[in-house]
Design a protein around this motif. Structure first.
Motif, PDB file in Angstrom:
ATOM      1  N   ILE A 101      -4.939   2.737 -10.336  1.00  0.00           N
ATOM      2  CA  ILE A 101      -4.397   1.446  -9.915  1.00  0.00           C
ATOM      3  C   ILE A 101      -5.361   0.319 -10.257  1.00  0.00           C
ATOM      4  O   ILE A 101      -4.966  -0.749 -10.730  1.00  0.00           O
ATOM      5  CB  ILE A 101      -4.078   1.457  -8.403  1.00  0.00           C
ATOM      6  CG1 ILE A 101      -2.847   2.313  -8.131  1.00  0.00           C
ATOM      7  CG2 ILE A 101      -3.857   0.033  -7.877  1.00  0.00           C
ATOM      8  CD1 ILE A 101      -2.471   2.420  -6.675  1.00  0.00           C
ATOM      9  N   SER A 102      -6.652   0.546 -10.021  1.00  0.00           N
ATOM     10  CA  SER A 102      -7.655  -0.479 -10.302  1.00  0.00           C
ATOM     11  C   SER A 102      -7.657  -0.884 -11.766  1.00  0.00           C
ATOM     12  O   SER A 102      -7.918  -2.045 -12.104  1.00  0.00           O
ATOM     13  CB  SER A 102      -9.039   0.036  -9.899  1.00  0.00           C
ATOM     14  OG  SER A 102     -10.037  -0.912 -10.187  1.00  0.00           O
ATOM     15  N   LEU A 148     -12.639  -1.420  -5.744  1.00  0.00           N
ATOM     16  CA  LEU A 148     -12.006  -1.982  -4.551  1.00  0.00           C
ATOM     17  C   LEU A 148     -12.403  -3.419  -4.247  1.00  0.00           C
ATOM     18  O   LEU A 148     -13.520  -3.850  -4.521  1.00  0.00           O
ATOM     19  CB  LEU A 148     -12.355  -1.131  -3.321  1.00  0.00           C
ATOM     20  CG  LEU A 148     -11.805   0.290  -3.265  1.00  0.00           C
ATOM     21  CD1 LEU A 148     -12.278   0.980  -2.002  1.00  0.00           C
ATOM     22  CD2 LEU A 148     -10.289   0.286  -3.333  1.00  0.00           C
ATOM     23  N   GLY A 188      -2.587  -1.123  -3.271  1.00  0.00           N
ATOM     24  CA  GLY A 188      -3.505  -0.003  -3.122  1.00  0.00           C
ATOM     25  C   GLY A 188      -2.838   1.193  -2.488  1.00  0.00           C
ATOM     26  O   GLY A 188      -1.624   1.356  -2.546  1.00  0.00           O
ATOM     27  N   THR A 221      -7.365  -4.967  -4.998  1.00  0.00           N
ATOM     28  CA  THR A 221      -7.011  -3.574  -4.704  1.00  0.00           C
ATOM     29  C   THR A 221      -7.559  -3.166  -3.340  1.00  0.00           C
ATOM     30  O   THR A 221      -8.613  -3.637  -2.916  1.00  0.00           O
ATOM     31  CB  THR A 221      -7.563  -2.619  -5.768  1.00  0.00           C
ATOM     32  OG1 THR A 221      -8.964  -2.841  -5.912  1.00  0.00           O
ATOM     33  CG2 THR A 221      -6.856  -2.816  -7.096  1.00  0.00           C
ATOM     34  N   SER A 232      -2.526  -8.052  -2.682  1.00  0.00           N
ATOM     35  CA  SER A 232      -3.267  -6.828  -2.981  1.00  0.00           C
ATOM     36  C   SER A 232      -2.309  -5.666  -3.151  1.00  0.00           C
ATOM     37  O   SER A 232      -1.166  -5.701  -2.688  1.00  0.00           O
ATOM     38  CB  SER A 232      -4.274  -6.501  -1.867  1.00  0.00           C
ATOM     39  OG  SER A 232      -3.603  -6.105  -0.680  1.00  0.00           O
ATOM     40  N   ALA A 272      -3.892  -3.005 -12.223  1.00  0.00           N
ATOM     41  CA  ALA A 272      -3.416  -4.085 -11.349  1.00  0.00           C
ATOM     42  C   ALA A 272      -4.217  -5.367 -11.567  1.00  0.00           C
ATOM     43  O   ALA A 272      -5.449  -5.350 -11.512  1.00  0.00           O
ATOM     44  CB  ALA A 272      -3.518  -3.670  -9.891  1.00  0.00           C
ATOM     45  N   MET A 303      -6.708   5.847  -7.056  1.00  0.00           N
ATOM     46  CA  MET A 303      -7.188   4.485  -6.846  1.00  0.00           C
ATOM     47  C   MET A 303      -7.814   3.927  -8.110  1.00  0.00           C
ATOM     48  O   MET A 303      -7.667   2.743  -8.437  1.00  0.00           O
ATOM     49  CB  MET A 303      -8.209   4.509  -5.699  1.00  0.00           C
ATOM     50  CG  MET A 303      -8.294   3.296  -4.823  1.00  0.00           C
ATOM     51  SD  MET A 303      -6.769   2.611  -4.243  1.00  0.00           S
ATOM     52  CE  MET A 303      -6.835   1.048  -5.117  1.00  0.00           C
ATOM     53  N   SER A 309       0.833  -1.201   0.000  1.00  0.00           N
ATOM     54  CA  SER A 309       0.000   0.000   0.000  1.00  0.00           C
ATOM     55  C   SER A 309       0.869   1.252   0.000  1.00  0.00           C
ATOM     56  O   SER A 309       1.650   1.491   0.928  1.00  0.00           O
ATOM     57  CB  SER A 309      -0.920   0.005   1.226  1.00  0.00           C
ATOM     58  OG  SER A 309      -1.798   1.111   1.180  1.00  0.00           O
ATOM     59  N   TRP A 322       2.657   0.549  -9.419  1.00  0.00           N
ATOM     60  CA  TRP A 322       2.210  -0.838  -9.582  1.00  0.00           C
ATOM     61  C   TRP A 322       3.234  -1.658 -10.349  1.00  0.00           C
ATOM     62  O   TRP A 322       3.595  -2.767  -9.951  1.00  0.00           O
ATOM     63  CB  TRP A 322       0.847  -0.898 -10.275  1.00  0.00           C
ATOM     64  CG  TRP A 322       0.570  -2.255 -10.865  1.00  0.00           C
ATOM     65  CD1 TRP A 322       0.461  -2.578 -12.178  1.00  0.00           C
ATOM     66  CD2 TRP A 322       0.418  -3.493 -10.148  1.00  0.00           C
ATOM     67  NE1 TRP A 322       0.234  -3.916 -12.335  1.00  0.00           N
ATOM     68  CE2 TRP A 322       0.211  -4.511 -11.103  1.00  0.00           C
ATOM     69  CE3 TRP A 322       0.426  -3.831  -8.793  1.00  0.00           C
ATOM     70  CZ2 TRP A 322       0.022  -5.847 -10.753  1.00  0.00           C
ATOM     71  CZ3 TRP A 322       0.244  -5.172  -8.442  1.00  0.00           C
ATOM     72  CH2 TRP A 322       0.043  -6.152  -9.405  1.00  0.00           C
TER      73      TRP A 322
END
Length: 350
Positions: free
Chosen positions: A276-277, A319, A259, A284, A257, A280, A273, A227, A247
């Motif tokens: 990243i979602s 998420l 995040g 997340t 995970s 990845a 976020m 994270s 990432w």
């Protein structure tokens, strides 16, 4: 080299099964909860009686300890356990150990470098007791995440403006310190390892390397949560990476995970976020602060305000794991858990 051929722990499979069905809930802020207890120097040191699990080691630091929150797992373990139990009963599936600063590098500020192993073993044991208490009450499984903070040093940036090439810490310094910490967390019974609040990805890469060295010692890979934190409007970590670059810098570890946490609160975190979602191919996570601190260093964002913002994250499928960081109380976690419960977890892209 990271040995990705090591078998995954049974906890990894269990958590993946749960995460396929619903959004996992993390706990909230330990530090701001401890502040509400208004503990004195005598409380932090148990009137000078600082000893490791089982009283095998005794410590007599010559530095003041007030504010060394990690030390409380040795001197006030019941207080720490009760906070973690409150978070569990508020809906948290994952409880973080109170070990954010339990490395030799960070504990050097308090003269407690020699206590690092005991701090991490006890930190995991205290969180395990809280988790087991909560499970005994409601039958719901809880998991202990060994919290690995960033340390107070950076491997990528010089602390001396007159000497850009200078570094206060090396990769190997970090790897060794993180390895000592993670060995202790695993010995204490942590189910996962959480490398968190990453402002310098090189520090994180040292922690990842150390984690795999520790995994090799026990012959299995624990779930590894990673994270980062973005602390200004630039949309980059302190060491200069965008969320996508961050990432790609850690993806080689095949983490459980990835995040963001801490930072400026949920609303400013949302675009990062989302980025990243989109890139990845793993679960997340997001656990933001309760907004920005006020002039007294306190957090004014209410549980409903934090929860309503994070509800928008999950509505849009960003998420798999959600919780709170600085300023979030058990009431915040309860509100977050209730707000996200109706929604499906993010579908992990292939």
């Amino acid at each position: 080299m990271l040995d990705l051929t090591l078998p995954k722990s049974s906890t990894w499979e269990t958590l993946q099964q749960i995460a396929a069905e619903r959004i996992l809930i993390m706990d909230g802020a330990m530090g701001t909860m401890i502040q509400t207890l208004n503990m004195s120097e005598e409380d932090f040191t148990a009137k000078g009686h600082i000893h490791g699990p089982g009283c095998r080691h005794h410590y007599h630091p010559d530095h003041p300890q007030q504010g060394n929150n990690d030390l409380l797992v040795l001197t006030q373990p019941k207080a720490v356990e009760d906070i973690q139990f409150e978070f569990a009963m508020a809906g948290a599936d994952i409880l973080e150990t109170n070990t954010f600063s339990s490395t030799t590098i960070a504990q050097a500020d308090y003269g407690l470098e020699e206590a690092v192993h005991d701090l991490n073993v006890a930190g995991a044991q205290v969180a395990r007791r809280a988790a087991d208490r909560a499970t005994a009450e409601d039958g719901k499984p809880r998991f202990v995440a060994g919290a690995v903070g960033p340390t107070n040093r950076t491997a990528s940036i010089s602390p001396d403006v007159n000497d850009p090439g200078y570094r206060a810490v090396s990769f190997d310094d970090l790897r060794i310190a993180y390895g000592q910490q993670i060995d202790g967390l695993i010995a204490g019974g942590a189910d996962l390892i959480l490398v968190e609040t990453i402002f310098d990805t090189l520090n994180a890469k040292a922690a990842i390397f150390a984690a795999f060295e520790s995994f090799a010692k026990v012959g299995q890979r624990l779930p590894l949560m990673i994270s980062g934190t973005i602390t200004d409007a630039s949309g980059r970590t302190l060491s200069g990476q965008t969320p996508t670059a961050f990432w790609h810098s850690v993806a080689h570890a095949n983490p459980f995970s990835v995040g963001l946490n801490c930072a400026l609160g949920a609303a400013p975190m949302r675009p990062h976020m989302s980025e990243i979602s989109n890139v990845a191919n793993t679960l997340t996570s997001a656990y933001p602060n309760a907004g920005l601190p006020n002039e007294f260093g306190e957090y004014d964002e209410t549980p409903d305000q934090t929860a309503s913002q994070l509800e928008e994250f999950v509505k849009d499928g960003l998420l798999n794991i959600v919780g709170g960081c600085c300023g979030t109380t058990p009431e915040h976690i309860r509100a977050i858990a209730e707000a996200v419960a109706p929604f499906e977890p993010r579908k992990v892209p292939s």
